[in-house]
Structures are given as structure tokens and as C-alpha cells.
Enzyme design. Structure first.
Site, PDB file in Angstrom:
ATOM      1  CD  GLU A  98      -6.297   0.246   6.550  1.00 14.19           C
ATOM      2  OE1 GLU A  98      -5.200  -0.138   6.122  1.00 14.19           O
ATOM      3  OE2 GLU A  98      -6.447   1.353   7.095  1.00 14.19           O
ATOM      4  CB  SER A 151       3.181  -3.230   5.573  1.00 12.64           C
ATOM      5  OG  SER A 151       3.004  -2.363   6.668  1.00 12.64           O
ATOM      6  CD  GLU A 203      -1.169  12.146  18.848  1.00 16.65           C
ATOM      7  OE1 GLU A 203      -0.511  12.100  19.910  1.00 16.65           O
ATOM      8  OE2 GLU A 203      -1.075  11.256  17.958  1.00 16.65           O
ATOM      9  CB  SER A 233      -0.874   9.390  15.066  1.00 18.76           C
ATOM     10  OG  SER A 233      -1.556  10.591  14.761  1.00 18.76           O
ATOM     11  CD  GLN A 241      -2.691   1.082   2.617  1.00 20.67           C
ATOM     12  OE1 GLN A 241      -2.378   0.345   3.553  1.00 20.67           O
ATOM     13  NE2 GLN A 241      -3.788   1.799   2.645  1.00 20.67           N
ATOM     14  N   GLY A 242       0.785   2.057  -1.050  1.00 19.99           N
ATOM     15  CA  GLY A 242       1.573   3.278  -1.171  1.00 19.99           C
ATOM     16  C   GLY A 242       0.770   4.509  -0.819  1.00 19.99           C
ATOM     17  CE1 TYR A 243      -3.879   4.344  -0.567  1.00 20.60           C
ATOM     18  CE2 TYR A 243      -4.934   4.579   1.568  1.00 20.60           C
ATOM     19  CZ  TYR A 243      -5.008   4.272   0.235  1.00 20.60           C
ATOM     20  OH  TYR A 243      -6.205   3.891  -0.299  1.00 20.60           O
ATOM     21  CB  SER A 244       2.474   6.859   4.944  1.00 14.85           C
ATOM     22  OG  SER A 244       1.323   6.560   5.704  1.00 14.85           O
TER      23      SER A 244
END
Length: 383
Positions: free
Chosen positions: A238, A156, A365, A363, A120-123
Site C-alpha cells: 500500500e 471500500s 496511533e 490510525s 478488501q475484507g480486513y477491518s
């Protein structure tokens, strides 16, 4: 609160248990990874939760209670860790919801057979939990495809993946959630895709940095510029049955921590006993919450609540695992050497790795902001 399993579910559970017990002694189970994924695929055990009309892709369809039964048996038999779960549980349902018939026919059978692995290429650096800050760009190549340039991080299983679904900015000058597209990028592109594993303080490297330098994206899912809608639809996936699998693993970890506390005599401490009981009670609460929300839709806060619950719980368990051992918890299982990687025992690895649980996947937050703004209707945080 719990599921009611009928006779058909019981028969399905027995079939799953028998198959697992019969195959766990085979070489493919010992090898794990791709060999085990292909074995699962040959028996049709990949994609149980896909829509009923997808059985033509090589998977068997199961009811929600049967999916729970399979997940529980898989965890209880300590079957190998899955390396295909991102393709099975994230990419495939997203294609079923947003992909074209041609995309489904191209990608779903390979996932169901355990032959193609996904990441998964998100962050990105500077756009981790704030997904709308994506800067990776993609430009048309004139042949209906895109060239992708940018960096993703905390990816991951990237070192094992054949494909990556990438959120990239396809409209130059666009801001925030506008102008994004959901692209499918093959990883085997020497010189254009580079994977660099990230060594963590636990000594392992489950995550990687991925660099794209004009990498070819072969498909766009949901249409150009509609990537935010597709990405948010994927994030809503998810949760579900996989949450119950996770909790079975948590229960096994808690049991080991409790047994260690009894063996070391640490349970003589009343405060520590209270903390162990609290961990047990909170794990039960998480299970009931997962069962309550399983199969539901439209509850925007449910994934965030679940993430807050299990992230904090697991981190506290890691802290308990080393605290019950006192000073010995700081001593490794082998003599330290400056020329060799340091070794950790099970409790130490649990403690160090779970420090990340309240950060990755959004996170704490960010999860609280989602609940505040989208569920409670509070004013948005100034940005």
C-alpha cells in the site's frame, strides 16, 4: 531529488498522454466505473507494475519510471477515478507473491481486462487498526472450500465489487495472528453476503459494512493458517507509485485553496499565509520521501511514515479550506431542507472527509506504535 527519465520513458509518457487524451472524450470515460476499467484493460494499461513475467495475462509491463510517467499523466488529465485499483494494486501483487499458478491464471486476466472488481475484507468492529483481533470465522465445507461467517466494516467499494479478499479465523480457539487464513470470497451470494453502505458526515458512502452468513470462500491464498503472513505482505504494497498519484491530486487541491485565499483576500493574514506556505513545503517533502522509498523493500517503517505524513497533511488542508472563508465556510451552497440531503461545496466536503484520513487505513496511533516497536525497537505497548 527526482527521477531521471530517458528517451524510452519520454516515448512511453507521450503514448500514455495521447491515449488518455484520445479516450477521455469517449462515453466510457463519462460513465466511469466498469466501462472505463474495461477500456483501460483493452489497451493493456492495467497491471503496469506487476512482475515482468505476467504480461501473458493481458497487461503490459512497464519500468518503475514508466509507471511514474503513466501515473502522472493519468492524474494530470483528470481521468476518471479508478474502481479497479484494489484488484490491480493489492490483490494481484499478492497473488503473484503467494498464489498458486492456478489462482494466478484464474484471477489475474480478469483483473487485467477490467472485468472483475475487488474489495478488501480486513477491518471489523472491534478490530479496525488492530488487525490481529479478527473474529470473522471460516470452517471447511468438506469439499476443500470454506464457509465464512462474520462482519467486516469500512470496506471500500464493496457495493461495486465482484470479489472480496477476506482475512478470517480458520483455526477455532486461535488467538491474535495465529490461525488466520486469506480467503477469496465471491460477493454475489444472495442471503449469504449483504452489503450496507455507510453514509458519512460528508453525505457520501464510499465505505460499507459487509455481513457474511455462511458465505462460500472458493480459494485460500498462501495456505491455511498463513493468512497473517499474506495479509502483512499485502499491507506492504500500500505504497509506491500510487502515492505519487495521490500527491498530484493533493497539489491540485492545494492550488484551489490558495486561489480561493487570494480571491477572498484571506492572504492578508500573515498567519494564514505561513500555513499555506507550510502546506506547500510539506507536500514537496512528501514527494521527495515517496521517490526515495519507491521500489524499495525491507524498510518496515516506510509505509507508516508515509501514512502519518499524508494523513495529517490532508486533514490540515481541509481545515484551511474552510478557515479562509470565515463564517461563510459554515453556509451550504443551497438552502437547507429537512426533506432533502444537505449539499456541500468542494471546500466543505474536503474539510469533512479529511477528518477520516488519520483514522482509516491504520490510525495515527497504530502507525506510531509500528514505528516505535518494529523500527526503533522500543518495548511493546501493554495489551
Amino acid at each position: 531529488m527526482d527521477f531521471a527519465f530517458d528517451a524510452a520513458d519520454a516515448a512511453f509518457r507521450q503514448e500514455a498522454r495521447s491515449w488518455l487524451e484520445g479516450h477521455l472524450a469517449q462515453p466510457c470515460a463519462a460513465e466511469g466505473g466498469r466501462a472505463w476499467e474495461r477500456e483501460l484493460g483493452r489497451a493493456g494499461w492495467i497491471g503496469l507494475g506487476w512482475d515482468a513475467g505476467t504480461a501473458c495475462y493481458g497487461n503490459r509491463h512497464a519500468t518503475l519510471t514508466q509507471q511514474v510517467a503513466w501515473a502522472e499523466e493519468y492524474a494530470r488529465t483528470t481521468a476518471p477515478a479508478r474502481v479497479g485499483h484494489i484488484g490491480e494494486n493489492l490483490l494481484a501483487p499478492t497473488l503473484i507473491a503467494y498464489g498458486t499458478d492456478a489462482q494466478k491464471q484464474r484471477f489475474l486476466p480478469a483483473v487485467a481486462r477490467g472485468e472483475e472488481l475487488w474489495c478488501q475484507g480486513y477491518s471489523e468492529p472491534g478490530a479496525g487498526s488492530d488487525l490481529a483481533g479478527v473474529r470473522t470465522a471460516a470452517v471447511p465445507d468438506g469439499a476443500g472450500r470454506y464457509r465464512v461467517t462474520g462482519q467486516k466494516i469500512w470496506t471500500s467499494l464493496a457495493q461495486d465489487a465482484d470479489w472480496c479478499f477476506v482475512l478470517a479465523r480458520t483455526t477455532p480457539g486461535s488467538q491474535r495472528h495465529h490461525g488466520l487464513s486469506f480467503l477469496l470470497v465471491p460477493m454475489d451470494q444472495p442471503g449469504r453476503v449483504e452489503v450496507r453502505p455507510i453514509r458519512q458526515m460528508s453525505g457520501t458512502s464510499e465505505f460499507s459494512e459487509v455481513f457474511f452468513d455462511g458465505a462460500l470462500a472458493e480459494e485460500v491464498v498462501g495456505g491455511e493458517g498463513d493468512g497473517w503472513t499474506v495479509a502483512m505482505g499485502l499491507l506492504a504494497l500500500e505504497r509506491g507509485v500510487s502515492t505519487l498519484v495521490q500527491q498530484i491530486g493533493f497539489a491540485a487541491e492545494l492550488d484551489r485553496v490558495v486561489r480561493a485565499a487570494v480571491a477572498d483576500g484571506a492572504v492578508a493574514d500573515a498567519v494564514l499565509r505561513e500555513r499555506l506556505v507550510r502546506q506547500w513545503a510539506e507536500l514537496k517533502t512528501m514527494r521527495w520521501n515517496a521517490l526515495r522509498t519507491l521500489g524499495g523493500s525491507g524498510d518496515m517503517g516506510a509505509p507508516s511514515v508515509a501514512k502519518l505524513l499524508w494523513g495529517g497533511w490532508h486533514k490540515r488542508l481541509g481545515e484551511l479550506a474552510v478557515e479562509i472563508r470565515g463564517a461563510a465556510g459554515a453556509v451550504g451552497p443551497d438552502d437547507w431542507s429537512p426533506t432533502a440531503p444537505y449539499e456541500l461545496d468542494e471546500a466543505q466536503h474536503l474539510f469533512l472527509f479529511t477528518r477520516s484520513d488519520t483514522i482509516y487505513g491504520g490510525s495515527d496511533e497504530i502507525q506510531r506504535n509500528i514505528i516505535a516497536e518494529r523500527v526503533l525497537g522500543l518495548p511493546r505497548e501493554p495489551r
